[in-house]
Motif scaffolding. Structure first.
Motif, PDB file in Angstrom:
ATOM      1  N   LEU A 210       2.402  99.164  15.278  1.00 63.42           N
ATOM      2  CA  LEU A 210       1.073  99.754  15.141  1.00 63.42           C
ATOM      3  C   LEU A 210       0.051  98.665  15.447  1.00 63.42           C
ATOM      4  O   LEU A 210       0.009  97.648  14.761  1.00 63.42           O
ATOM      5  N   THR A 211      -0.749  98.869  16.489  1.00 63.64           N
ATOM      6  CA  THR A 211      -1.752  97.881  16.874  1.00 63.64           C
ATOM      7  C   THR A 211      -3.133  98.513  16.816  1.00 63.64           C
ATOM      8  O   THR A 211      -3.363  99.584  17.391  1.00 63.64           O
ATOM      9  N   ILE A 212      -4.040  97.834  16.130  1.00 63.72           N
ATOM     10  CA  ILE A 212      -5.416  98.315  15.968  1.00 63.72           C
ATOM     11  C   ILE A 212      -6.339  97.203  16.458  1.00 63.72           C
ATOM     12  O   ILE A 212      -6.269  96.075  15.969  1.00 63.72           O
ATOM     13  N   ALA A 213      -7.202  97.527  17.413  1.00 65.44           N
ATOM     14  CA  ALA A 213      -8.088  96.512  17.989  1.00 65.44           C
ATOM     15  C   ALA A 213      -9.496  97.067  18.120  1.00 65.44           C
ATOM     16  O   ALA A 213      -9.684  98.197  18.580  1.00 65.44           O
ATOM     17  N   GLY A 214     -10.464  96.266  17.703  1.00 65.27           N
ATOM     18  CA  GLY A 214     -11.850  96.680  17.865  1.00 65.27           C
ATOM     19  C   GLY A 214     -12.711  96.341  16.669  1.00 65.27           C
ATOM     20  O   GLY A 214     -12.462  95.365  15.938  1.00 65.27           O
ATOM     21  N   ASP A 215     -13.722  97.165  16.461  1.00 63.49           N
ATOM     22  CA  ASP A 215     -14.737  96.920  15.428  1.00 63.49           C
ATOM     23  C   ASP A 215     -14.187  97.359  14.070  1.00 63.49           C
ATOM     24  O   ASP A 215     -14.439  98.464  13.606  1.00 63.49           O
ATOM     25  N   ILE A 216     -13.435  96.458  13.438  1.00 63.12           N
ATOM     26  CA  ILE A 216     -12.788  96.781  12.168  1.00 63.12           C
ATOM     27  C   ILE A 216     -13.078  95.707  11.128  1.00 63.12           C
ATOM     28  O   ILE A 216     -13.390  94.570  11.455  1.00 63.12           O
ATOM     29  N   ASP A 217     -12.940  96.100   9.871  1.00 61.28           N
ATOM     30  CA  ASP A 217     -12.865  95.159   8.767  1.00 61.28           C
ATOM     31  C   ASP A 217     -11.383  95.015   8.427  1.00 61.28           C
ATOM     32  O   ASP A 217     -10.715  96.010   8.121  1.00 61.28           O
ATOM     33  N   VAL A 218     -10.853  93.808   8.503  1.00 57.61           N
ATOM     34  CA  VAL A 218      -9.412  93.606   8.408  1.00 57.61           C
ATOM     35  C   VAL A 218      -8.870  94.060   7.048  1.00 57.61           C
ATOM     36  O   VAL A 218      -7.868  94.783   6.978  1.00 57.61           O
ATOM     37  N   ALA A 219      -9.518  93.671   5.968  1.00 57.72           N
ATOM     38  CA  ALA A 219      -9.027  94.041   4.638  1.00 57.72           C
ATOM     39  C   ALA A 219      -9.052  95.555   4.447  1.00 57.72           C
ATOM     40  O   ALA A 219      -8.085  96.149   3.929  1.00 57.72           O
ATOM     41  N   GLN A 220     -10.137  96.188   4.868  1.00 57.77           N
ATOM     42  CA  GLN A 220     -10.244  97.643   4.742  1.00 57.77           C
ATOM     43  C   GLN A 220      -9.188  98.345   5.604  1.00 57.77           C
ATOM     44  O   GLN A 220      -8.579  99.332   5.182  1.00 57.77           O
ATOM     45  N   THR A 221      -8.948  97.801   6.792  1.00 59.12           N
ATOM     46  CA  THR A 221      -7.960  98.411   7.692  1.00 59.12           C
ATOM     47  C   THR A 221      -6.559  98.296   7.108  1.00 59.12           C
ATOM     48  O   THR A 221      -5.760  99.238   7.188  1.00 59.12           O
ATOM     49  N   LYS A 222      -6.241  97.166   6.516  1.00 62.23           N
ATOM     50  CA  LYS A 222      -4.931  97.012   5.874  1.00 62.23           C
ATOM     51  C   LYS A 222      -4.736  98.071   4.788  1.00 62.23           C
ATOM     52  O   LYS A 222      -3.647  98.649   4.650  1.00 62.23           O
ATOM     53  N   ALA A 223      -5.784  98.322   4.026  1.00 66.97           N
ATOM     54  CA  ALA A 223      -5.691  99.317   2.953  1.00 66.97           C
ATOM     55  C   ALA A 223      -5.457 100.715   3.539  1.00 66.97           C
ATOM     56  O   ALA A 223      -4.666 101.506   2.996  1.00 66.97           O
ATOM     57  N   LEU A 224      -6.126 101.034   4.643  1.00 61.59           N
ATOM     58  CA  LEU A 224      -5.953 102.337   5.279  1.00 61.59           C
ATOM     59  C   LEU A 224      -4.549 102.478   5.878  1.00 61.59           C
ATOM     60  O   LEU A 224      -3.940 103.553   5.802  1.00 61.59           O
ATOM     61  N   VAL A 225      -4.051 101.419   6.465  1.00 62.75           N
ATOM     62  CA  VAL A 225      -2.689 101.439   7.013  1.00 62.75           C
ATOM     63  C   VAL A 225      -1.686 101.714   5.901  1.00 62.75           C
ATOM     64  O   VAL A 225      -0.763 102.523   6.046  1.00 62.75           O
ATOM     65  N   GLN A 226      -1.879 101.050   4.780  1.00 61.26           N
ATOM     66  CA  GLN A 226      -0.996 101.265   3.634  1.00 61.26           C
ATOM     67  C   GLN A 226      -1.078 102.712   3.155  1.00 61.26           C
ATOM     68  O   GLN A 226      -0.059 103.350   2.841  1.00 61.26           O
ATOM     69  N   LYS A 227      -2.279 103.242   3.126  1.00 61.35           N
ATOM     70  CA  LYS A 227      -2.506 104.604   2.643  1.00 61.35           C
ATOM     71  C   LYS A 227      -1.764 105.631   3.481  1.00 61.35           C
ATOM     72  O   LYS A 227      -1.155 106.576   2.931  1.00 61.35           O
ATOM     73  N   TYR A 228      -1.782 105.459   4.792  1.00 58.88           N
ATOM     74  CA  TYR A 228      -1.243 106.496   5.680  1.00 58.88           C
ATOM     75  C   TYR A 228       0.192 106.256   6.134  1.00 58.88           C
ATOM     76  O   TYR A 228       0.866 107.205   6.552  1.00 58.88           O
ATOM     77  N   PHE A 229       0.688 105.032   6.059  1.00 57.16           N
ATOM     78  CA  PHE A 229       2.012 104.763   6.620  1.00 57.16           C
ATOM     79  C   PHE A 229       3.068 104.355   5.593  1.00 57.16           C
ATOM     80  O   PHE A 229       4.247 104.330   5.921  1.00 57.16           O
ATOM     81  N   GLU A 230       2.671 104.058   4.350  1.00 56.40           N
ATOM     82  CA  GLU A 230       3.679 103.576   3.405  1.00 56.40           C
ATOM     83  C   GLU A 230       4.710 104.643   3.051  1.00 56.40           C
ATOM     84  O   GLU A 230       5.861 104.330   2.721  1.00 56.40           O
ATOM     85  N   GLU A 231       4.345 105.929   3.132  1.00 54.78           N
ATOM     86  CA  GLU A 231       5.295 106.979   2.766  1.00 54.78           C
ATOM     87  C   GLU A 231       6.269 107.314   3.891  1.00 54.78           C
ATOM     88  O   GLU A 231       7.224 108.071   3.686  1.00 54.78           O
ATOM     89  N   VAL A 232       6.047 106.771   5.092  1.00 58.53           N
ATOM     90  CA  VAL A 232       6.977 107.054   6.191  1.00 58.53           C
ATOM     91  C   VAL A 232       8.298 106.351   5.890  1.00 58.53           C
ATOM     92  O   VAL A 232       8.333 105.126   5.722  1.00 58.53           O
ATOM     93  N   PRO A 233       9.401 107.059   5.823  1.00 57.05           N
ATOM     94  CA  PRO A 233      10.669 106.418   5.450  1.00 57.05           C
ATOM     95  C   PRO A 233      11.216 105.531   6.561  1.00 57.05           C
ATOM     96  O   PRO A 233      11.086 105.832   7.748  1.00 57.05           O
ATOM     97  N   LYS A 234      11.843 104.458   6.154  1.00 60.24           N
ATOM     98  CA  LYS A 234      12.494 103.560   7.105  1.00 60.24           C
ATOM     99  C   LYS A 234      13.713 104.239   7.693  1.00 60.24           C
ATOM    100  O   LYS A 234      14.458 104.934   6.998  1.00 60.24           O
ATOM    101  N   GLY A 235      13.924 104.033   8.984  1.00 58.48           N
ATOM    102  CA  GLY A 235      15.083 104.619   9.634  1.00 58.48           C
ATOM    103  C   GLY A 235      16.259 103.665   9.667  1.00 58.48           C
ATOM    104  O   GLY A 235      16.158 102.498   9.260  1.00 58.48           O
TER     105      GLY A 235
END
Length: 437
Positions: A210-235
């Motif tokens: 997952l690559t995110i590039a642009g006008d972001i706040d790094v700490a806030q983006t990490k929190a959003l990534v955790q929010k939306y992707f942590e429940e995806v099960p590992k294969g």
């Protein structure tokens, strides 16, 4: 005039050196194996959200080709939380753009949004990864879409099958022998359970970046990534098959026919190392020297001076395991195809015999630096380059910052040695590509 040109080149060189700055990024792994790369650039209120899955046509069953490209389309069908057909509407109605593409080695999905829609982009990609809509209706719909794409881009397109014809001969014993679009008969024969199994095997977080590039706040983006992707099960771990193919040891000459053309063409293709190899970069520089622009060696000789060709090209089709170095020419004034091949071969022999000039090397380096700056000037281009580094260069995301140094290190002697090593007549496929009556 000459002095003015030199001044312009000097200014251009200063501009490129200043622009080719190091790319700063943050990267980490989530518990489910998803690799995350973040790049902050606040020069414009834009953000690119992308996911690269390390799966391409190389990973398919030989009796079920086309699956990876099929999923490029199928994963836009919707999800458990999104109605069918709503994915693209959601993107466009929020000021964004999206697309995807598939190669022999990977599949790449992305959205580009105004930066205030970052969370939406992350939600869309998490939906695609977590619970996409894979059912009989979607499979049937996308099957027709893929068939139409094949008719348009390959079956009814002039010279549309040349890579298919070359790769089938050049990569016997390797999955590169078929093209990513695959076989329509294979897709027709596949059951829904096979599509679901392919998804569960390859479209998992531990096989993705997952690559995110642009006008972001790094700490806030990490929190959003955790929010939306942590429940995806590992294969389950994805184990790549290693293929060993026999070297091409004698020239193979063949003919292919195309009902969509009136002007014949001649191709010569050599199997060369994959993208991880330093020699692959040297071959890229050789192709630029031979046909990169109107002042290149082949264009000057065959198009401008002798006027024997209306088009001539050399390019390094670089992939993960191997590459295909391809030269081609289309005749002007009914020039025999063999004459075109002789002229191309003469320039290759010249490369194998004589060192290129210092000025030619400097020009090549400037061309590559210009290309490097251009590729990284857009956030989606930079996101893809960062993902490529991690995926294909031994998990070295910093390859994006080492690329220019590698190019600058290439010497005139290396160019000659690589041409001698790989571009020999006994190592190639020659394909006469002729009109079919």
């Amino acid at each position: 005039m000459k002095q003015k040109l030199l001044i312009t080149m000097a200014i251009s060189g200063l501009f490129l050196s200043a622009s080719a700055q190091k790319v700063k990024f943050t990267e980490y792994d989530m518990d489910n194996g998803l690799h995350v790369i973040l790049h902050q650039d606040k020069t414009a209120p834009v953000v690119a959200v992308s996911v690269m899955y390390h799966v391409g046509s190389k990973d398919e069953d030989p009796q079920r080709t086309g699956f990876a490209h099929f999923f490029e389309h199928l994963l836009f069908e919707g999800s458990d939380n999104m109605k069918r057909g709503e994915f693209m509407k959601t993107v466009s109605s929020n000021g964004g753009q999206n697309n995807a593409n598939t190669s022999q080695d990977r599949t790449f999905y992305y959205e580009v949004f105004p930066s205030n829609q970052l969370e939406l982009g992350l939600w869309l990609e998490s939906e695609r990864m977590l619970h996409p809509k894979i059912d009989e209706s979607g499979v049937k719909t996308q099957n027709e879409v893929v068939k139409e794409e094949k008719r348009l881009r390959i079956d009814n397109s002039p010279y549309g099958k040349f890579t298919e014809k070359i790769f089938d001969r050049l990569f016997q014993g390797h999955p590169y022998r078929w093209q990513p679009i695959g076989s329509m008969e294979h897709l027709d024969a596949a059951k829904l359970s096979e599509f679901i199994a392919f998804f569960k095997k390859y479209y998992v977080p531990n096989n993705a970046v997952l690559t995110i590039a642009g006008d972001i706040d790094v700490a806030q983006t990490k929190a959003l990534v955790q929010k939306y992707f942590e429940e995806v099960p590992k294969g389950a771990p994805v184990v790549k098959t290693v293929y060993e193919v026999k070297p091409v040891e004698k020239e193979i000459i063949d003919t292919a026919y195309d009902a969509n053309i009136q002007i014949p063409a001649i191709f010569a293709a050599y199997r060369v190392p994959g993208m991880k190899s330093h020699d692959s970069q040297v071959l890229g520089m050789i192709s630029t020297l031979l046909s990169g622009g109107g002042s290149s060696r082949l264009s000057t000789k065959m198009v401008d001076e002798k006027k024997t060709a209306i088009q001539v090209a050399a390019f390094n089709y670089t992939l993960e395991d191997y590459g295909a170095y391809i030269t081609l020419a289309l005749p002007n004034n009914n020039t025999p195809l063999n004459d075109l091949l002789k002229d191309i071969d003469a320039e290759v022999v010249r490369l194998q015999t004589d060192l290129i000039s210092e000025s030619e090397l400097a020009k090549l380096q400037n061309q590559f630096e210009n290309s490097y700056v251009s590729k990284n000037s857009k956030m989606i281009g930079l996101a893809e380059n960062l993902a490529n580094g991690y995926t294909f260069h031994n998990k070295d995301t910093n390859d994006v910052n080492e690329e220019l140094d590698k190019v600058r290190s290439i010497t005139r002697e290396e160019i000659r040695e690589v041409a001698r090593k790989y571009l020999n007549k006994n190592q190639r496929i020659v394909l006469y590509y002729l009109p079919k009556k």
